[in-house]
Design a protein around this motif. Sequence first.
Motif, PDB file in Angstrom:
ATOM      1  N   TRP D 289       0.835  -1.206   0.000  1.00 44.75           N
ATOM      2  CA  TRP D 289       0.000   0.000   0.000  1.00 44.75           C
ATOM      3  C   TRP D 289       0.863   1.246   0.000  1.00 44.75           C
ATOM      4  O   TRP D 289       1.915   1.305   0.619  1.00 44.75           O
ATOM      5  N   ASN D 290       0.383   2.280  -0.726  1.00 46.04           N
ATOM      6  CA  ASN D 290       1.072   3.577  -0.768  1.00 46.04           C
ATOM      7  C   ASN D 290       2.501   3.470  -1.283  1.00 46.04           C
ATOM      8  O   ASN D 290       3.462   3.859  -0.615  1.00 46.04           O
ATOM      9  N   ALA D 291       2.623   2.953  -2.466  1.00 47.20           N
ATOM     10  CA  ALA D 291       3.944   2.851  -3.078  1.00 47.20           C
ATOM     11  C   ALA D 291       3.800   3.132  -4.568  1.00 47.20           C
ATOM     12  O   ALA D 291       2.692   3.100  -5.115  1.00 47.20           O
ATOM     13  N   LYS D 292       4.904   3.397  -5.200  1.00 42.09           N
ATOM     14  CA  LYS D 292       4.889   3.810  -6.603  1.00 42.09           C
ATOM     15  C   LYS D 292       6.046   3.120  -7.321  1.00 42.09           C
ATOM     16  O   LYS D 292       7.154   3.092  -6.806  1.00 42.09           O
ATOM     17  N   PHE D 293       5.806   2.539  -8.475  1.00 46.47           N
ATOM     18  CA  PHE D 293       6.886   1.894  -9.215  1.00 46.47           C
ATOM     19  C   PHE D 293       7.892   2.932  -9.711  1.00 46.47           C
ATOM     20  O   PHE D 293       7.504   4.042 -10.081  1.00 46.47           O
ATOM     21  N   VAL D 294       9.168   2.584  -9.735  1.00 43.93           N
ATOM     22  CA  VAL D 294      10.170   3.478 -10.324  1.00 43.93           C
ATOM     23  C   VAL D 294      10.184   3.242 -11.835  1.00 43.93           C
ATOM     24  O   VAL D 294       9.769   2.186 -12.314  1.00 43.93           O
ATOM     25  N   ALA D 295      10.633   4.237 -12.582  1.00 51.00           N
ATOM     26  CA  ALA D 295      10.623   4.156 -14.048  1.00 51.00           C
ATOM     27  C   ALA D 295      11.566   3.053 -14.549  1.00 51.00           C
ATOM     28  O   ALA D 295      12.610   2.797 -13.956  1.00 51.00           O
ATOM     29  N   MET D 296      11.174   2.381 -15.615  1.00 52.53           N
ATOM     30  CA  MET D 296      11.998   1.311 -16.199  1.00 52.53           C
ATOM     31  C   MET D 296      12.635   1.700 -17.523  1.00 52.53           C
ATOM     32  O   MET D 296      13.596   1.081 -17.951  1.00 52.53           O
ATOM     33  N   GLN D 297      12.020   2.650 -18.239  1.00 51.44           N
ATOM     34  CA  GLN D 297      12.529   2.998 -19.568  1.00 51.44           C
ATOM     35  C   GLN D 297      13.507   4.155 -19.478  1.00 51.44           C
ATOM     36  O   GLN D 297      13.272   5.117 -18.770  1.00 51.44           O
ATOM     37  N   GLU D 298      14.594   4.051 -20.221  1.00 55.40           N
ATOM     38  CA  GLU D 298      15.560   5.138 -20.294  1.00 55.40           C
ATOM     39  C   GLU D 298      15.967   5.347 -21.739  1.00 55.40           C
ATOM     40  O   GLU D 298      16.380   4.397 -22.400  1.00 55.40           O
ATOM     41  N   PRO D 299      15.863   6.598 -22.218  1.00 52.49           N
ATOM     42  CA  PRO D 299      16.327   6.838 -23.586  1.00 52.49           C
ATOM     43  C   PRO D 299      17.829   6.625 -23.646  1.00 52.49           C
ATOM     44  O   PRO D 299      18.556   6.950 -22.705  1.00 52.49           O
ATOM     45  N   ALA D 300      18.305   6.023 -24.738  1.00 53.35           N
ATOM     46  CA  ALA D 300      19.738   5.740 -24.884  1.00 53.35           C
ATOM     47  C   ALA D 300      20.104   5.987 -26.333  1.00 53.35           C
ATOM     48  O   ALA D 300      20.290   5.056 -27.110  1.00 53.35           O
ATOM     49  N   GLY D 301      20.157   7.247 -26.696  1.00 53.89           N
ATOM     50  CA  GLY D 301      20.495   7.614 -28.073  1.00 53.89           C
ATOM     51  C   GLY D 301      19.365   7.260 -29.023  1.00 53.89           C
ATOM     52  O   GLY D 301      18.223   7.651 -28.801  1.00 53.89           O
ATOM     53  N   GLN D 302      19.659   6.440 -30.021  1.00 51.17           N
ATOM     54  CA  GLN D 302      18.677   6.115 -31.048  1.00 51.17           C
ATOM     55  C   GLN D 302      17.670   5.067 -30.584  1.00 51.17           C
ATOM     56  O   GLN D 302      16.746   4.734 -31.308  1.00 51.17           O
ATOM     57  N   VAL D 303      17.893   4.518 -29.413  1.00 50.61           N
ATOM     58  CA  VAL D 303      17.097   3.399 -28.968  1.00 50.61           C
ATOM     59  C   VAL D 303      16.597   3.685 -27.548  1.00 50.61           C
ATOM     60  O   VAL D 303      17.096   4.607 -26.891  1.00 50.61           O
ATOM     61  N   THR D 304      15.595   2.967 -27.074  1.00 56.12           N
ATOM     62  CA  THR D 304      15.119   3.154 -25.708  1.00 56.12           C
ATOM     63  C   THR D 304      15.487   1.912 -24.897  1.00 56.12           C
ATOM     64  O   THR D 304      15.189   0.798 -25.314  1.00 56.12           O
ATOM     65  N   ASP D 305      16.148   2.108 -23.755  1.00 59.35           N
ATOM     66  CA  ASP D 305      16.530   0.986 -22.905  1.00 59.35           C
ATOM     67  C   ASP D 305      15.391   0.609 -21.965  1.00 59.35           C
ATOM     68  O   ASP D 305      14.696   1.480 -21.447  1.00 59.35           O
ATOM     69  N   VAL D 306      15.215  -0.680 -21.752  1.00 63.77           N
ATOM     70  CA  VAL D 306      14.267  -1.168 -20.756  1.00 63.77           C
ATOM     71  C   VAL D 306      15.089  -1.896 -19.686  1.00 63.77           C
ATOM     72  O   VAL D 306      15.696  -2.920 -19.963  1.00 63.77           O
ATOM     73  N   ILE D 307      15.148  -1.303 -18.478  1.00 67.50           N
ATOM     74  CA  ILE D 307      16.006  -1.835 -17.420  1.00 67.50           C
ATOM     75  C   ILE D 307      15.216  -2.900 -16.662  1.00 67.50           C
ATOM     76  O   ILE D 307      14.363  -2.596 -15.834  1.00 67.50           O
ATOM     77  N   MET D 308      15.501  -4.171 -16.953  1.00 65.74           N
ATOM     78  CA  MET D 308      14.628  -5.233 -16.495  1.00 65.74           C
ATOM     79  C   MET D 308      14.675  -5.473 -15.000  1.00 65.74           C
ATOM     80  O   MET D 308      13.680  -5.857 -14.409  1.00 65.74           O
ATOM     81  N   ASN D 309      15.833  -5.247 -14.353  1.00 62.86           N
ATOM     82  CA  ASN D 309      15.872  -5.553 -12.918  1.00 62.86           C
ATOM     83  C   ASN D 309      15.213  -4.476 -12.062  1.00 62.86           C
ATOM     84  O   ASN D 309      15.205  -4.571 -10.843  1.00 62.86           O
TER      85      ASN D 309
END
Lengths: 317, 317, 317, 317
Positions: D289-309
């Motif tokens: 309860w009362n929590a928020k997920f941290v962002a997983m996507q990060e732009p990385a130049g021409q591509v977008t990174d998805v940080i799985m852990n």
Amino acid sequence: MAKGRVSELIRNEKERQDLGFGTKITGQNTRLINKNGQFNFRLVGQDFRSKLNLYKRLIEMPWLKFSLLIFVLFLVVNFLFATIYYSLGTHHLQGIVGTNASEKYWESFFFSAQTLTTVGYGRISPIGFVTSAIAAIESLIGLLAFALATGLLYGKFSRPVAFIRYSETALIAPYLDTTALMFRIVNERDHQLIDMVAIVVFSLLETDKNGAKIRRYYTLDLERSKVAFFASNWTIVHPIIEGSPLWQKTEAEMLEAEAEVIISLNGHDDSFSQSVHSRNSYIAKEIVWNAKFVAMQEPAGQVTDVIMNKLSEYDLL
Amino acid sequence: MAKGRVSELIRNEKERQDLGFGTKITGQNTRLINKNGQFNFRLVGQDFRSKLNLYKRLIEMPWLKFSLLIFVLFLVVNFLFATIYYSLGTHHLQGIVGTNASEKYWESFFFSAQTLTTVGYGRISPIGFVTSAIAAIESLIGLLAFALATGLLYGKFSRPVAFIRYSETALIAPYLDTTALMFRIVNERDHQLIDMVAIVVFSLLETDKNGAKIRRYYTLDLERSKVAFFASNWTIVHPIIEGSPLWQKTEAEMLEAEAEVIISLNGHDDSFSQSVHSRNSYIAKEIVWNAKFVAMQEPAGQVTDVIMNKLSEYDLL
Amino acid sequence: MAKGRVSELIRNEKERQDLGFGTKITGQNTRLINKNGQFNFRLVGQDFRSKLNLYKRLIEMPWLKFSLLIFVLFLVVNFLFATIYYSLGTHHLQGIVGTNASEKYWESFFFSAQTLTTVGYGRISPIGFVTSAIAAIESLIGLLAFALATGLLYGKFSRPVAFIRYSETALIAPYLDTTALMFRIVNERDHQLIDMVAIVVFSLLETDKNGAKIRRYYTLDLERSKVAFFASNWTIVHPIIEGSPLWQKTEAEMLEAEAEVIISLNGHDDSFSQSVHSRNSYIAKEIVWNAKFVAMQEPAGQVTDVIMNKLSEYDLL
Amino acid sequence: MAKGRVSELIRNEKERQDLGFGTKITGQNTRLINKNGQFNFRLVGQDFRSKLNLYKRLIEMPWLKFSLLIFVLFLVVNFLFATIYYSLGTHHLQGIVGTNASEKYWESFFFSAQTLTTVGYGRISPIGFVTSAIAAIESLIGLLAFALATGLLYGKFSRPVAFIRYSETALIAPYLDTTALMFRIVNERDHQLIDMVAIVVFSLLETDKNGAKIRRYYTLDLERSKVAFFASNWTIVHPIIEGSPLWQKTEAEMLEAEAEVIISLNGHDDSFSQSVHSRNSYIAKEIVWNAKFVAMQEPAGQVTDVIMNKLSEYDLL
């Protein structure tokens, strides 16, 4: 206002029925769908692999031709390797007993066959680096070729096929108190086909405002467009009532307009959990007027017989 | 007016429910769907390949029978080739040690087996053109036969089957404040079946305006026609209320009218990503009146037990 | 009231179109979908097996590379086992005739190859426990490797692929009495694709209330979004009328907003009973303004030719 | 009137949501769906073949265990046949060089291995009827076992699996101007999953009119229940507004009522043209309860990174 006109033109264009053939196919008595269900197009300028389309071609090849092809390939590969072994010198094939060139060549040939099939009796066996290396490569090729054959044979066996036979002609027959266009199909095998859906499209040449001939398509309204179980035979019926594109059309008009009735059937083969499709078409001259199909089902004790060779039989009225 | 009449006749015909069996199947106490889910039709006049339907037959053959068939074929092919080798003369089989005809024949037989399986020990090996050629062909046949067997075994393994068992009888049982027709199914294996949909059709003989007996079909309205997960057991219930074709029907009437309850189940086997189907039917005498199924689920600590042999158990009321 | 506001915010959020990419992908001139149909994402921190994704990689590998890989693996495994046999002593390989270390090593190598492929001539054969055991294991490995290869080859062959080629550019062309965005596709092979559905989404950067750039998505309304048969070529047309997100957009605006037209096609490959998918996208600079595709179909007697190399040809107006 | 009451009772029963688990599963802190996606049922009284369910078990077995099983079977079969050959007398195995019982037994063993794998070097070869016949049968068994292995390996490879990882916990987080239940999923592999649909059901124990505890199910309304492309990560959100079964529920109440959030995902794996499914559930104590997920996507130049852990990472508010 301008916008209104735009919308109407666009709306008309949207409502125009199109099977994916376009409106320009206008004649020389061609048919849109061939009797084998293929579309009547020829692709020009395909790249080699698309043109060859090896897997599809092998999968759809008749069994006899496929077997022959494998046998011929077997011979060709063995002749190739036999020639290599022979050229390298038969003293590298230990155990050869032939005394002349011809006998030695054939022993090389059979050594190649024994290597390719991995039977490897060993009466003849390679000796020396080059011949041994060639033999190792040949046996690898044999294994992979055989792996390919296994995949192809499974592909041929499990290929989704709708075993549906169509009556040779469609009929225009009396139906209730009007007439109807009808044709008949039968399930040739004891596969359980379920949820069979029929879509029937009527196509003919019409003259547009500018006097040009264009091909138009109309989906026909069917008495019944779906059956839960397609276990035996099914007569597909389009009642010709007002609003039907066949309403008050004569046989001559349909021949003149190069009419074609296009059928697309979809179902699920329950035995193999595959969806199966079947297409067919009747051109104007394959439609018989004033005729009635004869019955195909006959009760036979505890079971009902479906007499398959009556599929296309009809009585002229 | 004429048009109005046409429309009504056609509308009636369109609204008539038909499972694909037609209306003419009228009796001799036959059933429409056999207990194995096959339709009760016999195709007469199939061509040979359709009649044989080799792949389907082999795929659906029980494992024991299939193994036996392969063994018998193995013997037959070896006897055939043994006879050929023996006829060509056993001096073409180098290494044979047998001293009389019988021993020589059996050595030919085992040489054939060693060639067909490509084991090729080489104690016995072919010598001379004809025998070598026959042996090469036999090893090719062996490889292809084995490729076929691989495909068939995979086909048998991966064949979509809905592991659904039906209660032996359907019941007419009290339900809320009316009665209901109900039967029960159980998922026999731990396959995850999802989105299971049940369609239940009630079929019986009725007398038309001309006094002829025709078979009619009515889809039954179910309490619940779909479950998201079919993990254990499911009692499928048709409440008998006004409007139901079973409303106020007696047991005698249903026997007389050769009533049959036809069930078609569709689901998705999540374990193998295949859609699976199952059909069954209960004829009038397989419907028990005034009975209630006993419970099948029992809590067992952290898990719920499903007692499978209680599937068909009911208590008479 | 508060509740009303909640609902409206939530309703807005629900109505926002999202392809699954999110709104944060805003620039550096990236594209959302690469020309090979892959999404432009990089997964960071996958576990090893997911990263390797061996089966998918092998299945999608070009044939030449796959063959080369098998050949290299064959060499590597044989060198490995050759080294083991050689280390164990070549006196455990009966029949070796080499007289120096190099010859003996290569005979070990070829013995290994003969074992791995199960060809087993037997001129060289293992003797003694350890060498015999290693050879037994090698032949088992050979069989299983070959079983894997068989599965992979079948997987490669039967992989669902939509043989669809897209025109290199999309065009903005006159259409009826407005303009339209259009692009063209062609069915490269003689596979029968049916029930082809096209979904076209227009994506561009917009500025939200806070001045931040966010990416928005709009599904485009098509003249025709489905064809029953996709046998040849199809021009997919979005009429630019009021209400279209392209209405009154200029070329410069679309370049500035990093517009991208995303296409998703679904169909059914009737030849192999598989659903096939294809994706593509056109970024702003791949859209040509004021141009018209040249015709691709030409009647050729009884058949209609589809000239494939005209797919991307257009005339500037 | 009576009829009206019937209808209402039946209508209520029809409207009751049921996932296929029934209403009687009431406790001992069990969960309905295990973390591996299996339903928490135990089938009692299955027949042997259903219980064994060999194909499914082998297909789902980890690779290492599967390899070990094959190796053990290989040993067992060889010991079996070695014992038979040894019992029949090693004088029927020509070429044996062993001088004591142990050596002779092991040579029988390796002869068996050479026969089973069809490598058949031939240094040792069978002589005499019975031993030859046993060897022929063993080589046939070898071929068929290997055919089975080929099918199994292909089945293991091509098994439909949805590579979806779920966040370890679900969160109750602020959302627009209310709160929402949310959890996050990520596509672990670079398979193209399309048309992903999420269904989320909330289940809890309630007390009925008679005071008995029964389990009820409510489908949750989602912000977005479908994405066209599931290429990276997706946060699935149920806004808790009036009408939601979670509205004004406290953490304690949910623990008390043994609440469980059940998730069913369906999509299409475009790479292999298979539909894939995934199930998961969060029980009350797995909801933070009362929590928020941290962002997983990060732009990385021409591509977008998805940080799985970062999948399960959240910030407490």
